[in-house]
Design an enzyme around this catalytic site. Structure first.
Site, PDB file in Angstrom:
ATOM      1  N   SER A  79       3.333   7.676  -4.665  1.00 30.68           N
ATOM      2  CA  SER A  79       2.899   8.066  -3.327  1.00 30.68           C
ATOM      3  C   SER A  79       4.076   8.279  -2.390  1.00 30.68           C
ATOM      4  O   SER A  79       3.893   8.719  -1.268  1.00 30.68           O
ATOM      5  CB  SER A  79       1.987   6.984  -2.761  1.00 30.68           C
ATOM      6  OG  SER A  79       2.746   5.811  -2.541  1.00 30.68           O
ATOM      7  N   CYS A  80       5.291   7.940  -2.844  1.00 30.31           N
ATOM      8  CA  CYS A  80       6.413   7.965  -1.890  1.00 30.31           C
ATOM      9  C   CYS A  80       7.468   9.020  -2.168  1.00 30.31           C
ATOM     10  O   CYS A  80       7.677   9.909  -1.346  1.00 30.31           O
ATOM     11  CB  CYS A  80       7.049   6.586  -1.829  1.00 30.31           C
ATOM     12  SG  CYS A  80       5.965   5.395  -1.040  1.00 30.31           S
ATOM     13  N   LEU A  81       8.153   8.936  -3.329  1.00 33.05           N
ATOM     14  CA  LEU A  81       9.316   9.814  -3.510  1.00 33.05           C
ATOM     15  C   LEU A  81       8.970  11.299  -3.337  1.00 33.05           C
ATOM     16  O   LEU A  81       9.618  11.988  -2.541  1.00 33.05           O
ATOM     17  CB  LEU A  81       9.993   9.587  -4.873  1.00 33.05           C
ATOM     18  CG  LEU A  81      10.638   8.222  -5.130  1.00 33.05           C
ATOM     19  CD1 LEU A  81      11.560   8.276  -6.353  1.00 33.05           C
ATOM     20  CD2 LEU A  81      11.403   7.712  -3.954  1.00 33.05           C
ATOM     21  N   LYS A  89       6.491  12.787  -1.831  1.00 32.10           N
ATOM     22  CA  LYS A  89       6.036  13.079  -0.460  1.00 32.10           C
ATOM     23  C   LYS A  89       7.181  12.960   0.550  1.00 32.10           C
ATOM     24  O   LYS A  89       7.323  13.796   1.436  1.00 32.10           O
ATOM     25  CB  LYS A  89       4.921  12.092  -0.100  1.00 32.10           C
ATOM     26  CG  LYS A  89       4.558  12.062   1.354  1.00 32.10           C
ATOM     27  CD  LYS A  89       3.450  11.074   1.619  1.00 32.10           C
ATOM     28  CE  LYS A  89       3.877   9.627   1.636  1.00 32.10           C
ATOM     29  NZ  LYS A  89       4.714   9.224   2.767  1.00 32.10           N
ATOM     30  N   ASP A  90       8.004  11.939   0.365  1.00 36.84           N
ATOM     31  CA  ASP A  90       9.051  11.708   1.361  1.00 36.84           C
ATOM     32  C   ASP A  90      10.143  12.771   1.284  1.00 36.84           C
ATOM     33  O   ASP A  90      10.696  13.184   2.303  1.00 36.84           O
ATOM     34  CB  ASP A  90       9.643  10.298   1.191  1.00 36.84           C
ATOM     35  CG  ASP A  90       8.600   9.225   1.518  1.00 36.84           C
ATOM     36  OD1 ASP A  90       7.506   9.597   1.985  1.00 36.84           O
ATOM     37  OD2 ASP A  90       8.878   8.032   1.294  1.00 36.84           O
TER      38      ASP A  90
END
Ligand SMILES: NC(=O)c1ccc[n+]([C@@H]2O[C@H](COP(=O)([O-])OP(=O)(O)OC[C@H]3O[C@@H](n4cnc5c(N)ncnc54)[C@H](O)[C@@H]3O)[C@@H](O)[C@H]2O)c1
Length: 415
Positions: free
Chosen positions: A259-261, A263-264
């Site tokens: 959910s992070c890398l 998207k970020d």
């Protein structure tokens, strides 16, 4: 202290439970009625090591009523910040929550600090959250404070990471805000960096972009090593002995998800473009990652005609230890396999229910059934996959599972 945590997802729930464990009076405010019910029944709505036990040990008030934050000294915003279709960030949850807090602030006479913990593009806290909060008629820096403290926990190790942070980044609108917020962390022994709101936002994005870069870099080195018959894991070991490089995040494979890398890095690239800079390097980090999943399917085609073949997938979660499938590499692999008219059977110890929401018609089976497929693709490095008997099978390995080398035909993605 009295605190409220708004948004009881991975970050909010862990923050709430851990701060309750540390002796704070915690109110969790969550919009999803099902989650509220589960939490009130002490059933964790997500899988996270140690969470069920911890939830049994603490008392928290769980509700969907934002007015419950009216006595809190610190209010955390922990809502999701997903990508829109066009790659821009969806800030609707952040603005909606800011609106709700603003309504609460209107009727408050005492000071409190609002802390943005969600990952947001630089200037979101100052340029969007603060103006909405000030619609209450109260003034930031006088009537209430604001901090931006990004979260760095790893899913699967979230409780450990919360309790043992490698660093605390505190963006503060003024000293009083930061001082109030940091009272919560008095017992922690972590380096603290106090900075501006915008810098804190950027530290989070730059950190994740760097981790993604390390992975794509090693995947590229791995792709080269494979052609040269050099083991990229030996290369990584040698590189990691240099402490300027470090040992971590050097595992070549099918790339990063979660959910992070992804998207970020998308958020950072969009931000760059908005200020007139073409982030060519970051674009390539993403391109490499996208290609790596497809590369695995291409390798499978070397050994088996995919059309009409039954292909078994081991692993759907974006990494072991979690049921999270957001941006998992398995999504790209499944799409590519279905595009080749393969029949897909899949197993994951935790993530099937989440994956089923995206691919309801896939055949979800036991790991034994996956082993009976014509070829097996390994997509997540769950430890249990290292205990399977691969003898006689065709295995294409995206995650370097040692036992899989016993297969009749074994091919690693970049080894
Ligand atoms: N998951 C991670 O490992 C991780 C790590 C570091 C940072 N982050 C960042 O933290 C933020 C939250 O991530 P997450 O994984 O916890 O997201 P999530 O989607 O799991 O949880 C967010 C929660 O907020 C709730 N919510 C949305 N709008 C609300 C509202 N108006 N009122 C109350 N609740 C509301 C949702 O129902 C959901 O339960 C994101 O910005 C993410 O990038 C996540």
């Amino acid at each position: 202290m009295r605190i409220s945590v708004i948004g009881a997802g991975y970050v909010g729930l862990i923050t709430g439970v851990c701060l309750a464990k540390l002796g704070n009076e915690v109110t969790l405010i969550e919009i999803d009625a099902q989650k509220v019910k589960a939490l009130n029944d002490r059933v964790p709505p997500i899988h996270e090591e140690g969470l069920a036990e911890l939830m049994g040990q603490v008392d928290m008030d769980v509700s969907s009523d934002h007015q419950k934050s009216r006595h809190s000294e610190v209010i955390f915003i922990c809502a999701g910040t997903p990508s829109n279709e066009d790659g821009t960030v969806f800030l609707g949850h952040i603005t909606a929550i800011s609106d709700q807090i603003s309504k609460v602030l209107r009727s408050r006479g005492d000071y409190c600090v609002v802390v943005v913990k969600s990952t947001v593009p630089p200037d979101t806290t100052e340029g969007i959250v603060v103006p909405i909060l000030e619609k209450s008629g109260k003034k930031c820096g006088k009537d209430f404070g604001v901090c931006m403290s990004p979260e760095f926990l790893r899913e699967g190790k979230a409780i450990y990471d919360f309790m043992n942070p490698a660093r605390l980044i505190v963006g503060e609108c003024d000293k009083r805000s930061g001082d109030t917020f940091l009272r919560l962390y008095e017992s922690f022994d972590a380096p603290i960096l106090r900075t501006t709101l915008r810098t804190a936002e950027m530290i989070k994005l730059a950190s994740n972009a760097f981790l993604a870069t390390k992975i794509s870099f090693m995947n590229e080195i791995g792709n080269i090593c494979k052609r040269l018959h050099i083991d990229v894991y030996d290369v990584a070991e040698g590189m990691g002995l240099d402490d300027r490089i470090g040992k971590k995040f050097l595992n070549a494979g099918i790339g990063f998800g979660g959910s992070c890398l992804p998207k970020d890095i998308r958020m950072l690239k969009t931000t760059a473009r908005e200020v007139g800079y073409q982030p060519r390097f970051l674009d390539e980090v993403t391109n490499l990652n996208d290609q790596q999943a497809i590369r695995l399917v291409r390798l499978a085609k070397k050994h088996i005609n995919l059309e009409g073949a039954t292909i078994g997938l081991l692993g759907l979660a974006f990494k072991p230890g979690t049921d999270d499938v957001r941006d998992s590499r398995a999504i790209a692999v499944v799409k590519a396999l279905l595009g080749e008219q393969a029949l897909v059977k899949a197993y994951d110890p935790l993530a099937v229910e989440n994956f089923r929401k995206m691919f309801p018609n896939l055949d979800y089976v036991s790991k034994e059934e996956v082993l009976n497929c014509e070829a097996i693709l390994i997509l997540t490095e769950w430890e249990e996959f290292n205990e399977l008997d691969y003898r006689g099978k065709i295995v294409i390995d995206g995650r370097r599972v040692a036992r899989a080398r016993d297969a009749r035909i074994y091919e690693g993605i970049c080894w």
